[in-house]
Write an enzyme that holds these catalytic residues in place. Structure first.
Site, PDB file in Angstrom:
ATOM      1  N   SER A  20      26.065  42.818 -42.279  1.00  0.00           N
ATOM      2  CA  SER A  20      24.687  43.330 -42.159  1.00  0.00           C
ATOM      3  C   SER A  20      23.670  42.195 -42.155  1.00  0.00           C
ATOM      4  O   SER A  20      23.739  41.265 -42.965  1.00  0.00           O
ATOM      5  CB  SER A  20      24.373  44.279 -43.326  1.00  0.00           C
ATOM      6  OG  SER A  20      23.005  44.622 -43.266  1.00  0.00           O
ATOM      7  N   THR A  67      23.740  52.303 -43.544  1.00  0.00           N
ATOM      8  CA  THR A  67      24.325  52.033 -42.236  1.00  0.00           C
ATOM      9  C   THR A  67      25.704  52.677 -42.164  1.00  0.00           C
ATOM     10  O   THR A  67      26.071  53.467 -43.036  1.00  0.00           O
ATOM     11  CB  THR A  67      24.287  50.498 -41.958  1.00  0.00           C
ATOM     12  OG1 THR A  67      24.763  50.273 -40.641  1.00  0.00           O
ATOM     13  CG2 THR A  67      25.106  49.695 -42.955  1.00  0.00           C
ATOM     14  N   LYS A  71      25.378  57.379 -42.472  1.00  0.00           N
ATOM     15  CA  LYS A  71      24.066  57.905 -42.071  1.00  0.00           C
ATOM     16  C   LYS A  71      23.999  59.443 -42.143  1.00  0.00           C
ATOM     17  O   LYS A  71      22.981  59.997 -42.532  1.00  0.00           O
ATOM     18  CB  LYS A  71      23.709  57.422 -40.660  1.00  0.00           C
ATOM     19  CG  LYS A  71      23.377  55.927 -40.609  1.00  0.00           C
ATOM     20  CD  LYS A  71      22.926  55.518 -39.227  1.00  0.00           C
ATOM     21  CE  LYS A  71      22.625  54.023 -39.195  1.00  0.00           C
ATOM     22  NZ  LYS A  71      22.121  53.564 -37.897  1.00  0.00           N
ATOM     23  N   GLY A 131      25.986  56.988 -24.002  1.00  0.00           N
ATOM     24  CA  GLY A 131      26.378  57.293 -25.373  1.00  0.00           C
ATOM     25  C   GLY A 131      25.775  58.609 -25.842  1.00  0.00           C
ATOM     26  O   GLY A 131      24.721  59.039 -25.348  1.00  0.00           O
ATOM     27  N   ALA A 132      26.469  59.247 -26.789  1.00  0.00           N
ATOM     28  CA  ALA A 132      25.985  60.526 -27.317  1.00  0.00           C
ATOM     29  C   ALA A 132      26.214  60.581 -28.825  1.00  0.00           C
ATOM     30  O   ALA A 132      26.378  61.655 -29.399  1.00  0.00           O
ATOM     31  CB  ALA A 132      26.698  61.680 -26.614  1.00  0.00           C
ATOM     32  N   GLY A 133      26.229  59.410 -29.470  1.00  0.00           N
ATOM     33  CA  GLY A 133      26.403  59.351 -30.923  1.00  0.00           C
ATOM     34  C   GLY A 133      25.043  59.404 -31.622  1.00  0.00           C
ATOM     35  O   GLY A 133      24.036  59.828 -31.042  1.00  0.00           O
ATOM     36  N   GLY A 134      25.022  58.953 -32.867  1.00  0.00           N
ATOM     37  CA  GLY A 134      23.807  59.021 -33.679  1.00  0.00           C
ATOM     38  C   GLY A 134      22.642  58.262 -33.061  1.00  0.00           C
ATOM     39  O   GLY A 134      21.503  58.749 -33.030  1.00  0.00           O
ATOM     40  N   ALA A 135      22.905  57.068 -32.537  1.00  0.00           N
ATOM     41  CA  ALA A 135      21.818  56.256 -31.979  1.00  0.00           C
ATOM     42  C   ALA A 135      21.245  56.926 -30.735  1.00  0.00           C
ATOM     43  O   ALA A 135      20.027  56.885 -30.504  1.00  0.00           O
ATOM     44  CB  ALA A 135      22.339  54.861 -31.650  1.00  0.00           C
ATOM     45  N   ILE A 224      21.359  48.211 -27.145  1.00  0.00           N
ATOM     46  CA  ILE A 224      20.918  48.269 -28.548  1.00  0.00           C
ATOM     47  C   ILE A 224      21.882  47.536 -29.490  1.00  0.00           C
ATOM     48  O   ILE A 224      21.574  47.328 -30.659  1.00  0.00           O
ATOM     49  CB  ILE A 224      20.641  49.708 -29.043  1.00  0.00           C
ATOM     50  CG1 ILE A 224      21.917  50.493 -29.284  1.00  0.00           C
ATOM     51  CG2 ILE A 224      19.736  50.453 -28.092  1.00  0.00           C
ATOM     52  CD1 ILE A 224      21.648  51.766 -30.086  1.00  0.00           C
TER      53      ILE A 224
HETATM   54  P1  NDP Z   1      28.440  56.453 -33.056  1.00  0.00           P
HETATM   55  O1  NDP Z   1      29.788  56.125 -33.609  1.00  0.00           O
HETATM   56  O2  NDP Z   1      27.674  57.622 -33.572  1.00  0.00           O
HETATM   57  O3  NDP Z   1      28.593  56.659 -31.456  1.00  0.00           O
HETATM   58  C1  NDP Z   1      29.346  55.767 -30.706  1.00  0.00           C
HETATM   59  C2  NDP Z   1      29.128  56.065 -29.212  1.00  0.00           C
HETATM   60  O4  NDP Z   1      29.760  55.020 -28.476  1.00  0.00           O
HETATM   61  C3  NDP Z   1      29.743  57.368 -28.732  1.00  0.00           C
HETATM   62  O5  NDP Z   1      28.933  57.929 -27.730  1.00  0.00           O
HETATM   63  C4  NDP Z   1      31.089  56.890 -28.135  1.00  0.00           C
HETATM   64  O6  NDP Z   1      31.586  57.723 -27.112  1.00  0.00           O
HETATM   65  C5  NDP Z   1      30.658  55.580 -27.515  1.00  0.00           C
HETATM   66  N1  NDP Z   1      31.727  54.616 -27.272  1.00  0.00           N
HETATM   67  C6  NDP Z   1      32.433  53.928 -28.201  1.00  0.00           C
HETATM   68  N2  NDP Z   1      33.281  53.079 -27.589  1.00  0.00           N
HETATM   69  C7  NDP Z   1      33.106  53.234 -26.255  1.00  0.00           C
HETATM   70  C8  NDP Z   1      33.682  52.626 -25.103  1.00  0.00           C
HETATM   71  N3  NDP Z   1      34.626  51.689 -25.206  1.00  0.00           N
HETATM   72  N4  NDP Z   1      33.247  53.004 -23.877  1.00  0.00           N
HETATM   73  C9  NDP Z   1      32.276  53.931 -23.765  1.00  0.00           C
HETATM   74  N5  NDP Z   1      31.686  54.555 -24.817  1.00  0.00           N
HETATM   75  C10 NDP Z   1      32.099  54.203 -26.056  1.00  0.00           C
HETATM   76  O7  NDP Z   1      27.595  55.094 -33.195  1.00  0.00           O
HETATM   77  P2  NDP Z   1      26.002  54.937 -33.292  1.00  0.00           P
HETATM   78  O8  NDP Z   1      25.382  55.830 -32.286  1.00  0.00           O
HETATM   79  O9  NDP Z   1      25.573  55.056 -34.697  1.00  0.00           O
HETATM   80  O10 NDP Z   1      25.814  53.392 -32.887  1.00  0.00           O
HETATM   81  C11 NDP Z   1      26.024  52.946 -31.544  1.00  0.00           C
HETATM   82  C12 NDP Z   1      25.654  51.482 -31.449  1.00  0.00           C
HETATM   83  O11 NDP Z   1      24.274  51.306 -31.713  1.00  0.00           O
HETATM   84  C13 NDP Z   1      26.373  50.551 -32.431  1.00  0.00           C
HETATM   85  O12 NDP Z   1      26.775  49.396 -31.714  1.00  0.00           O
HETATM   86  C14 NDP Z   1      25.304  50.161 -33.437  1.00  0.00           C
HETATM   87  O13 NDP Z   1      25.504  48.869 -33.968  1.00  0.00           O
HETATM   88  C15 NDP Z   1      24.068  50.176 -32.544  1.00  0.00           C
HETATM   89  N6  NDP Z   1      22.843  50.366 -33.311  1.00  0.00           N
HETATM   90  C16 NDP Z   1      21.870  49.400 -33.185  1.00  0.00           C
HETATM   91  C17 NDP Z   1      20.690  49.516 -33.899  1.00  0.00           C
HETATM   92  C18 NDP Z   1      19.650  48.464 -33.766  1.00  0.00           C
HETATM   93  O14 NDP Z   1      18.739  48.442 -34.609  1.00  0.00           O
HETATM   94  N7  NDP Z   1      19.691  47.613 -32.757  1.00  0.00           N
HETATM   95  C19 NDP Z   1      20.442  50.666 -34.817  1.00  0.00           C
HETATM   96  C20 NDP Z   1      21.506  51.654 -34.811  1.00  0.00           C
HETATM   97  C21 NDP Z   1      22.675  51.480 -34.099  1.00  0.00           C
HETATM   98  P3  NDP Z   1      32.519  59.019 -27.469  1.00  0.00           P
HETATM   99  O15 NDP Z   1      31.581  60.047 -28.044  1.00  0.00           O
HETATM  100  O16 NDP Z   1      33.037  59.412 -26.130  1.00  0.00           O
HETATM  101  O17 NDP Z   1      33.551  58.543 -28.436  1.00  0.00           O
END
Ligand code: NDP
Length: 283
Positions: A20, A67, A71, A131-135, A224
Site C-alpha cells: 500500500s 482496501t 471494501k 471491467g465490472a468490479g467495484g472500481a 486506473i
Molecule cells: P475487482 O476484483 O472488484 O474487479 C476486477 C475486475 O477485473 C473484474 O471486472 C474482472 O473481470 C477484471 N479482470 C481481472 N483480470 C482480468 C483479465 N486478465 N482480463 C480482463 N479482465 C480482468 O477489483 P476492483 O474493481 O476493486 O479493482 C480493479 C483495479 O482498480 C485494481 O487494479 C485496483 O488496484 C485498481 N484501483 C485503483 C484505484 C486508484 O486509486 N488508482 C482505486 C481502486 C482500485 P471478471 O468480472 O470477468 O472476473
C-alpha cells in the site's frame, strides 16, 4: 516522525497491506501540514476484519482506509453510508464517530477529479469502461457526474456487466450498454475515452489483452492501475499518440477526503506530491 500522546491516528486495512502506498501519501501531507498524526498500515485477514474495526474504534482511531479484500465488508458493517458507497456497495473510508461508524466511497471522487483535471467534463462523450468490479461501479457514477453521454461496459464475464447496467441504469442520466470484453473491436471505434477498471496489468497480473489499433487517434486512455504506473496498456497508448492518464491522479484525489476526515485539514494534490509518490513507486 515523533508522535505525542495527543496524536491523531488512523489506519489503512488490507490483506496484504505491504504494497500500500497510502501511508507514504498521508505521510507526505502530515509533514507538509505539520500534523501530529499517523496513518498506520494494518494487515488484517478477512475473518478478523469486523473485530479489528471495532477494536480500532474503541482505541481512539479516527477511522481507517480500507482496501482489498475488505471494501464490501466495510460497507456492510457501517451504520451510515454516503450515496457513492451505497451504489458501489463498497467503501474505502470508514470514519469512527462516538456512537457510530460512517462509510464513504471516495474512489469515485478520485476517478472523477482525475479525469476532470486532464480532460475537463465529458459532455456528449462516449466512454468504453473495461471491467465490472467495484472500481467500475464507482466509475459509472463519476462518468455520469462528468456528463458522459454513453458508457459501454465490457467485461470478461459479460453477465456481470449486464447486471451493472440493470442495477445502475435507472440511477444515472447517461446511457449504459453491456458487452463481452471480446466485443472490444466493435465498441472501441466510437470511444472518446477508454478506462481500464480491471485488475489486468497490475503487478503480478497478466496485461490487458486489447488491440488499441481499433481506437480513433483522438481517444484518451485511462488506466486506473497504479502499480506499475506505466502499464503495458499506457505504454502502447503513448506510443500510438493517445492522451494517457495513469492511476496516480485517482489515488491522490481519493485520499483527499480521507485525510480531511482523519486529520482535520484539506490537503492539496500537487506536482510535488506526484513526484514524491512516483519516486516511492519506483524505489
Ligand atoms: P475487482 O476484483 O472488484 O474487479 C476486477 C475486475 O477485473 C473484474 O471486472 C474482472 O473481470 C477484471 N479482470 C481481472 N483480470 C482480468 C483479465 N486478465 N482480463 C480482463 N479482465 C480482468 O477489483 P476492483 O474493481 O476493486 O479493482 C480493479 C483495479 O482498480 C485494481 O487494479 C485496483 O488496484 C485498481 N484501483 C485503483 C484505484 C486508484 O486509486 N488508482 C482505486 C481502486 C482500485 P471478471 O468480472 O470477468 O472476473
Amino acid at each position: 516522525m515523533t508522535l505525542t500522546g495527543a496524536a491523531k491516528v488512523a489506519g489503512v486495512i488490507g490483506w496484504p497491506i505491504v504494497h500500500s502506498i497510502s501511508p507514504t501519501l498521508h505521510g507526505y501531507w502530515l509533514r507538509e501540514n505539520k500534523v501530529d498524526g499517523a496513518l498506520v498500515p494494518l494487515a488484517v485477514a478477512r475473518e478478523n476484519f469486523a473485530r479489528v474495526v471495532r477494536a480500532l474504534q474503541l482505541s481512539g482511531f479516527r477511522g481507517a482506509n480500507v482496501t482489498l479484500p475488505h471494501k464490501e465488508a466495510a460497507f456492510a458493517l457501517a451504520d451510515q453510508s454516503d450515496a457513492a458507497a451505497k451504489t458501489a456497495r463498497a467503501a474505502n473510508l470508514l470514519i469512527f464517530h462516538d456512537s457510530h461508524i460512517e462509510a464513504r466511497n471516495t474512489d469515485m471522487v478520485g476517478l472523477r477529479e482525475s479525469i476532470r483535471e486532464r480532460l475537463g467534463d465529458l459532455k456528449g462523450r462516449n466512454v468504453v469502461l473495461l471491467g465490472a468490479g467495484g472500481a467500475a461501479r464507482g466509475a459509472i457514477l463519476a462518468l455520469d457526474e462528468l456528463g458522459a453521454a454513453n458508457v459501454h461496459i465490457l467485461n470478461r464475464h459479460p453477465e456481470k456487466a449486464a447486471s451493472l447496467v440493470r442495477e445502475l441504469g435507472p440511477l444515472v442520466a447517461c446511457a449504459l450498454e453491456a458487452d463481452d470484453l471480446r466485443d472490444w473491436n466493435k465498441a472501441a471505434g466510437t470511444a472518446h475515452l477508454v478506462i481500464n477498471a480491471t485488475s489486468a496489468g497490475m503487478k503480478g497480473h497478466s496485461p490487458l489483452a486489447v488491440d488499441l489499433g481499433a481506437l480513433c487517434s483522438t481517444a484518451s486512455v485511462f488506466d486506473i492501475v497504479y502499480n506499475p504506473l506505466e502499464t503495458h496498456l499506457l505504454k502502447d497508448a503513448k506510443t500510438r499518440g493517445h492522451v494517457i492518464i495513469d492511476g496516480l491522479g485517482m489515488l491522490m484525489h481519493q485520499a483527499v477526503p480521507s485525510f480531511e476526515a482523519f486529520f482535520g485539514v484539506r490537503p492539496k494534490v500537487t506536482d510535488g506530491l506526484r513526484a514524491f509518490l512516483e519516486k516511492s513507486l519506483h524505489a
